[in-house]
Every structure is written in structure tokens, then in C-alpha cells.
Design a protein around this motif. Structure first.
Motif, PDB file in Angstrom:
ATOM      1  N   VAL A 316       0.834  -1.190   0.000  1.00 53.48           N
ATOM      2  CA  VAL A 316       0.000   0.000   0.000  1.00 53.48           C
ATOM      3  C   VAL A 316       0.873   1.246   0.000  1.00 53.48           C
ATOM      4  N   ALA A 317       0.229   2.359  -0.371  1.00 50.73           N
ATOM      5  CA  ALA A 317       0.991   3.601  -0.486  1.00 50.73           C
ATOM      6  C   ALA A 317       1.198   4.289   0.851  1.00 50.73           C
ATOM      7  N   GLY A 318       0.477   3.905   1.860  1.00 51.94           N
ATOM      8  CA  GLY A 318       0.617   4.557   3.149  1.00 51.94           C
ATOM      9  C   GLY A 318      -0.145   3.804   4.211  1.00 51.94           C
ATOM     10  N   LEU A 319       0.118   4.150   5.454  1.00 55.38           N
ATOM     11  CA  LEU A 319      -0.580   3.541   6.582  1.00 55.38           C
ATOM     12  C   LEU A 319      -0.968   4.646   7.546  1.00 55.38           C
ATOM     13  N   VAL A 320      -2.251   4.705   7.882  1.00 54.11           N
ATOM     14  CA  VAL A 320      -2.765   5.652   8.867  1.00 54.11           C
ATOM     15  C   VAL A 320      -3.305   4.851  10.041  1.00 54.11           C
ATOM     16  N   VAL A 321      -2.782   5.129  11.226  1.00 56.55           N
ATOM     17  CA  VAL A 321      -3.187   4.422  12.439  1.00 56.55           C
ATOM     18  C   VAL A 321      -4.006   5.380  13.308  1.00 56.55           C
ATOM     19  N   VAL A 322      -5.188   4.922  13.703  1.00 53.84           N
ATOM     20  CA  VAL A 322      -6.081   5.730  14.535  1.00 53.84           C
ATOM     21  C   VAL A 322      -6.154   5.101  15.917  1.00 53.84           C
ATOM     22  N   LEU A 323      -5.872   5.881  16.942  1.00 55.00           N
ATOM     23  CA  LEU A 323      -5.984   5.431  18.323  1.00 55.00           C
ATOM     24  C   LEU A 323      -7.178   6.089  18.984  1.00 55.00           C
ATOM     25  N   PRO A 324      -7.611   5.580  20.130  1.00 61.50           N
ATOM     26  CA  PRO A 324      -8.773   6.173  20.814  1.00 61.50           C
ATOM     27  C   PRO A 324      -8.392   7.449  21.565  1.00 61.50           C
ATOM     28  N   MET A 325      -9.318   7.946  22.361  1.00 59.58           N
ATOM     29  CA  MET A 325      -9.032   9.033  23.280  1.00 59.58           C
ATOM     30  C   MET A 325      -8.277   8.433  24.461  1.00 59.58           C
ATOM     31  N   LEU A 326      -7.014   8.837  24.619  1.00 55.83           N
ATOM     32  CA  LEU A 326      -6.135   8.256  25.633  1.00 55.83           C
ATOM     33  C   LEU A 326      -6.050   9.167  26.853  1.00 55.83           C
ATOM     34  N   ARG A 327      -6.202   8.596  28.009  1.00 55.31           N
ATOM     35  CA  ARG A 327      -6.030   9.340  29.262  1.00 55.31           C
ATOM     36  C   ARG A 327      -4.539   9.364  29.585  1.00 55.31           C
ATOM     37  N   VAL A 328      -3.948  10.548  29.642  1.00 57.21           N
ATOM     38  CA  VAL A 328      -2.502  10.650  29.795  1.00 57.21           C
ATOM     39  C   VAL A 328      -2.146  11.627  30.920  1.00 57.21           C
ATOM     40  N   ALA A 329      -0.975  11.422  31.500  1.00 60.43           N
ATOM     41  CA  ALA A 329      -0.496  12.323  32.544  1.00 60.43           C
ATOM     42  C   ALA A 329       0.056  13.607  31.939  1.00 60.43           C
ATOM     43  N   ASP A 330       0.685  13.480  30.776  1.00 55.92           N
ATOM     44  CA  ASP A 330       1.321  14.631  30.146  1.00 55.92           C
ATOM     45  C   ASP A 330       1.126  14.538  28.629  1.00 55.92           C
ATOM     46  N   CYS A 331       0.423  15.509  28.058  1.00 52.73           N
ATOM     47  CA  CYS A 331       0.121  15.475  26.618  1.00 52.73           C
ATOM     48  C   CYS A 331       1.380  15.583  25.773  1.00 52.73           C
ATOM     49  N   GLU A 332       2.344  16.358  26.213  1.00 53.88           N
ATOM     50  CA  GLU A 332       3.586  16.515  25.444  1.00 53.88           C
ATOM     51  C   GLU A 332       4.361  15.204  25.402  1.00 53.88           C
ATOM     52  N   GLU A 333       4.438  14.542  26.529  1.00 55.53           N
ATOM     53  CA  GLU A 333       5.155  13.270  26.583  1.00 55.53           C
ATOM     54  C   GLU A 333       4.458  12.219  25.712  1.00 55.53           C
ATOM     55  N   ALA A 334       3.123  12.201  25.762  1.00 52.78           N
ATOM     56  CA  ALA A 334       2.373  11.251  24.944  1.00 52.78           C
ATOM     57  C   ALA A 334       2.554  11.543  23.456  1.00 52.78           C
ATOM     58  N   THR A 335       2.580  12.823  23.106  1.00 52.45           N
ATOM     59  CA  THR A 335       2.791  13.204  21.704  1.00 52.45           C
ATOM     60  C   THR A 335       4.170  12.754  21.226  1.00 52.45           C
ATOM     61  N   ASP A 336       5.168  12.885  22.077  1.00 53.06           N
ATOM     62  CA  ASP A 336       6.517  12.442  21.716  1.00 53.06           C
ATOM     63  C   ASP A 336       6.552  10.940  21.461  1.00 53.06           C
ATOM     64  N   LEU A 337       5.821  10.178  22.268  1.00 50.36           N
ATOM     65  CA  LEU A 337       5.762   8.731  22.060  1.00 50.36           C
ATOM     66  C   LEU A 337       5.094   8.382  20.733  1.00 50.36           C
ATOM     67  N   CYS A 350      -2.674   9.024  14.644  1.00 47.33           N
ATOM     68  CA  CYS A 350      -3.633  10.036  15.091  1.00 47.33           C
ATOM     69  C   CYS A 350      -4.317   9.543  16.357  1.00 47.33           C
ATOM     70  N   ALA A 351      -4.492  10.430  17.318  1.00 49.52           N
ATOM     71  CA  ALA A 351      -5.085  10.029  18.596  1.00 49.52           C
ATOM     72  C   ALA A 351      -5.731  11.223  19.268  1.00 49.52           C
ATOM     73  N   GLY A 352      -6.554  10.937  20.259  1.00 49.55           N
ATOM     74  CA  GLY A 352      -7.061  11.955  21.162  1.00 49.55           C
ATOM     75  C   GLY A 352      -6.326  11.833  22.480  1.00 49.55           C
ATOM     76  N   LEU A 353      -5.981  12.955  23.089  1.00 52.83           N
ATOM     77  CA  LEU A 353      -5.273  12.966  24.367  1.00 52.83           C
ATOM     78  C   LEU A 353      -6.070  13.774  25.381  1.00 52.83           C
ATOM     79  N   GLU A 354      -6.313  13.174  26.536  1.00 48.87           N
ATOM     80  CA  GLU A 354      -7.027  13.857  27.612  1.00 48.87           C
ATOM     81  C   GLU A 354      -6.153  13.856  28.854  1.00 48.87           C
ATOM     82  N   ASP A 355      -5.830  15.049  29.358  1.00 46.89           N
ATOM     83  CA  ASP A 355      -4.964  15.109  30.532  1.00 46.89           C
ATOM     84  C   ASP A 355      -5.775  14.943  31.811  1.00 46.89           C
ATOM     85  N   MET A 356      -5.095  14.987  32.946  1.00 51.69           N
ATOM     86  CA  MET A 356      -5.750  14.727  34.230  1.00 51.69           C
ATOM     87  C   MET A 356      -6.765  15.789  34.615  1.00 51.69           C
TER      88      MET A 356
END
Length: 509
Positions: A316-337, A350-356
Motif C-alpha cells: 500500500v501507499a501509506g498507513l494511517v493508524v487511529v488510536l482512541p481518546m487516551l487518558r494521559v499524565a502529560d500530553c507533550e510526553e504522549a505526543t513524543d511517544l 492520530c489520537a485523542g489525548l485527555e490530561d488529568m
């Protein structure tokens, strides 16, 4: 709890036999009124049947709004002090134009309104005006009338809700088969926060078997109140719960979440946009694999389960991965991962991030190191051009608004990604139906996901689903997504106004 008794005349309509049908309608409407129905809804074209092939064919059985069928229902409504909705073929004596119409008779027997189907039959019916009045006041709240496939496109029921409707009354001739109308009707109730009651039919029309057609009722949250079918004519009574004598509705809360300034593109006339790639200067289309990854680990960005998917990456020409809304301690750290995963696998994440604190943002991380973010509460829609497709990120709440996805479609969006915590059955129906607005939908919850492609003709959308360990996955032909067809008989001025139109009207009186 107080309840509102609504009767559905689930009639075996005889094609092109108005005398027989009128006698049946009189019998069953009287029966419903005597059983205590306060509102009676009849099927679409109950007087004539449905399958006509020309204006001449229907003109032989059509009648004016003051004709014998409406007059008969007027007498029953006045005698019983109830409302009656009658579907009939209307002939305008001044012009000879035929309409697929629904007359509403009030408790005094007078005509409350006469609604003409907007998505009218191309072979014989003139479409009704997209700005015509279709709502009316009752002692229990504001009701609005729609006819059958008027409910197929999300913006027509949305206009009714914006006009104050707390109850949608649907007169239908819609058997099962290519698409299950109950799935759509449930979605329309949920996304507008309005109860919906639909009267279908039974029997055999000229070309359609309708024995499996379902008459039904759904609460304002999309919950099932009643679903009935019968091989023979029958009166179904449904009871809607009331609170202090009024319909229970979440319409105000649902509409308050609208952001009309983000929806401006819905007014665009796209009739000349036959090639969306050239029209918008989009990336050249090619097949793209879209995969939803459920939250199988407590660590945000743990995508080790993708290893089993990458063996056919070259196909295939590309792969797009969709994750759910993730509960995270730090949005920046999660984005780096997520960014690290994007680089490692050569895929878009692509994902949703929800902080504490409950603050959410939607992120898209690409293999080239770029990161796209938006806050659904603060930011306008984001259009992201990948190698071969244009995507956007939506919250689950935003996806409940047909205006949002229609605007994105007209701006060339191929795929809308919806990270969420999860979806109930009504929400799944809502998001699936969003594909009718001509955008593919990839929705990912923590243990359930689905990918939906825009339907072809009048069929249901194509759908891939995933639950538990296995997320939904689909190879999408992006070139097909560029062939968009829009239904543009919409009340753009009303849809793009801010606030509750009905409230403003009442305040001006």
C-alpha cells in the motif's frame, strides 16, 4: 410517568386505488382515535401507493390539499380532538404540478400545514421548497414532519431541530433491503436530541415488497421505544414519556454545541467540482491502509501490536493508524511517544489525548516529524494533506453535527478520524451515517472501532468493524472518495445562523 399516545397506521396500501385506501384510512384512523391517540401518523402516499413512473400516472390518483382524503381526516381529527398526519399525492390545481405531500390536521379539524417532500421522486414529483415550514406547536412541544428519504440526509432533520422541533414525525414508505431506515432514524433522533416516530407501511406496492417494513419510535437519546412490523394492516400505539406534560428532549444541549462559523462551506455549490483532486489541489490519490488500534496497554503510544500488520506494508501507499481518546499524565510526553512510533513504523499516527484536568486535544504525528494539533473546543477544523489523501480530526461530539462533516467534504476532506473512549449503538449509527455526507469515517474507541465509506446510490455505507484485540482495518481506495455527490437543497441561511432560531422567534413575539 405521563405519556403521549401516538398511533402509527401501518397500512397495506393498495397501489393506484385511492377509493379502497381512503376507506381503510378512515377505518384505522377512527380506531386509533377511539383508542386514545393524541397524534396519528399515516404512511407516505397512504392514499395512492408509491411506485408511479410518470406525472400522468400519478395525476390520475392525485388530489388537492382540500380534496376528499384530507377532508375525511379533518373530520376525524375534529371529532376526536387529535392531530393527524396524512401522506398523499398532491395535485396543485393552479399549475398541474404533483407533489409527494403530508397534510397535518389539528384538533379543530383545520389544516395546520401541508409539507411537500424535499427529496422527491424524480420520475413524477416536484421537490418541495427547502425553506418551507414543517414544524407546528402542540400541547406537548414542537413537532416537525418529514417524509421518508428526507431523513437520509442529515441536514434536513437538523433544519427541523433548529426550527424548534422536539419531536420528528416521519411518514415513510421504506422497506428493508439496501439500507435499514431504522438505523438512520435512530441516528437522527440521537444527533438532534429529538424523539422520532416513523410510520412505515406493509403489503406489496407495484414494485416493492413492504411486508418487512418497520414502524418505530426512538427517544431523544436514540434509545429504542418501539419497533414493529406486520404482514397485514395494523395500528401500532407508541407511548412517549413526558415530563411535566412536555416532551423529553436534549435538543437545546445538542444544538448549543454547534459552531456555525466552522460550517461556512456548506453553502458552496459543488456542481462543477467533478474532479475534487483538481478542484482543491489535493494530493494524488492512491490506496491507503487505515487501521484502528485499541488501547491494549496502559502506556500511551505502545504500538508493539502493529508488528503483525507491517508484513504487507509494501503493498500500500501509506498507513494511517487511529488510536482512541487516551487518558494521559502529560500530553507533550504522549505526543513524543506517538511521534517516535510514526518515525519507527513510517506511518501516520492520530489520537485523542485527555490530561488529568479533562482537557483534550487531537493530534496527528507523521513520519517526517511534523505534528498537527487541535483543540475541539477552541480551534477551527484542521485539514491535513498526507501523501495521498486529505484528513481531518474530529471529536465524537463534533461528529454528531452533519454540518461539520458536510463542510469538510466540500473542502476536499477524504477521511475524518474520530478518537473516542467508546460508542454505544446509537452513536455508531450516528457516525456511520456521517459517511452519507461524502467523507469516510474512521472512529476508534478503547475496545471498539469502525471504518465507514460513503454509500453508493441509496445503499448502506460499507463498514469494517473491530472489537477487543482486533481493531477495524480497511484498504481505502482514495480515488473513489474524490467522486463526491452532494445534496444541496438545504436551508444554508438557517443552518449557518448562531443560536436557537425558535427561541429568537418566540422572543420577538
Amino acid at each position: 410517568m405521563e405519556r403521549l399516545n401516538i398511533a402509527l397506521i401501518h397500512l397495506a396500501v393498495r397501489h393506484a386505488d385511492p377509493e379502497h385506501n381512503r376507506a381503510e384510512l378512515i377505518h384505522f384512523n377512527r380506531q386509533a382515535a377511539e383508542a386514545g391517540a393524541r397524534i396519528i401518523v399515516n404512511t407516505e402516499l397512504a392514499v395512492s401507493g408509491y411506485s408511479f413512473r410518470s406525472p400522468k400516472g400519478v395525476a390520475a390518483v392525485a388530489e388537492p390539499v382540500d380534496g376528499p382524503s384530507v377532508q375525511a381526516m379533518s373530520e376525524i381529527a375534529e371529532a376526536a380532538g387529535c392531530y393527524i398526519v396524512l401522506g398523499y399525492p398532491e395535485l396543485d390545481p393552479c399549475t398541474g404540478i404533483c407533489y409527494n405531500s403530508a397534510a397535518v390536521l389539528g384538533p379543530d379539524g383545520k389544516l395546520v400545514l401541508n409539507y411537500r417532500k424535499v427529496t422527491a421522486e424524480a420520475r413524477w414529483a416536484c421537490p418541495g421548497s427547502h425553506v418551507q415550514e414543517n414544524s407546528f406547536e402542540t400541547p406537548w412541544g414542537t413537532a416537525a414532519v418529514l417524509i421518508c428519504s428526507d431523513t437520509y440526509y442529515g441536514l434536513i432533520p437538523r433544519r427541523a431541530a433548529l426550527s424548534g422541533a422536539e419531536l420528528l414525525l416521519v411518514s415513510a414508505n421504506w422497506p428493508g433491503g439496501s439500507i435499514d431506515p431504522t438505523e438512520l432514524w435512530r441516528a437522527r433522533a440521537r444527533e438532534n436530541g429529538c424523539a422520532l416516530v416513523a410510520c412505515n407501511r406493509t403489503g406489496k406496492d407495484l414494485t416493492m415488497e413492504c411486508h418487512d417494513a418497520v414502524s418505530c419510535a426512538y427517544g431523544s437519546d436514540g434509545s429504542v421505544i418501539a419497533e414493529h412490523s406486520s404482514p397485514d394492516s395494523e395500528v401500532f400505539h407508541v407511548e412517549l414519556p413526558l415530563l411535566d406534560g412536555r416532551l423529553i428532549s436534549s435538543r437545546s444541549e445538542r444544538l448549543a454545541a454547534r459552531v456555525p462559523e466552522r460550517y461556512r462551506s456548506i453553502y458552496l455549490d459543488m456542481r462543477y467540482a467533478t474532479d475534487m483532486t483538481k478542484w482543491h489541489g489535493l494530493p494524488e490519490p492512491a490506496p491507503v491502509q487505515v487501521h484502528c488500534l485499541h488501547e491494549l496497554s496502559s502506556e500511551p503510544g505502545d504500538v508493539s501490536v502493529l508488528d503483525s500488520l507491517l508484513h504487507d506494508r509494501e503493498k500500500v501507499a501509506g498507513l494511517v493508524v487511529v488510536l482512541p481518546m487516551l487518558r494521559v499524565a502529560d500530553c507533550e510526553e504522549a505526543t513524543d511517544l506517538l511521534l517516535d512510533a510514526a518515525r519507527r513504523y513510517g506511518a501516520v499516527f492520530c489520537a485523542g489525548l485527555e490530561d488529568m484536568d479533562g482537557v483534550t486535544e487531537l493530534v496527528c504525528c507523521r513520519p517526517n516529524g511534523s505534528v498537527h494539533r487541535r483543540s475541539p473546543e477552541r480551534d477551527d477544523f484542521l485539514l491535513i494533506d498526507l501523501d495521498h489523501l486529505r484528513i481531518s480530526l474530529l471529536s465524537a461530539e463534533e461528529s454528531h453535527h452533519p454540518e461539520a462533516v458536510t463542510a469538510l467534504a466540500k473542502e476536499g476532506c477524504d477521511l475524518a478520524l474520530v478518537p473516542a473512549t467508546g460508542f454505544d449503538e446509537a452513536e455508531r449509527a450516528v457516525l456511520g451515517s456521517r459517511s452519507i455526507e461524502q467523507v469516510a469515517i474512521a472512529a476508534c474507541g478503547r475496545d471498539v472501532s469502525f471504518i465507514c465509506l460513503p454509500p453508493v446510490d441509496h445503499y448502506r455505507w460499507e463498514e469494517a468493524t473491530g472489537e477487543g484485540v482486533d481493531g477495524a482495518s480497511m484498504l481505502i481506495d482514495v480515488e473513489k472518495l474524490r467522486r463526491k455527490r452532494f445534496f444541496d437543497r438545504i436551508d444554508a441561511e438557517l443552518l449557518l445562523r448562531d443560536g436557537n432560531v425558535a427561541a429568537r422567534r418566540k422572543g420577538a413575539l
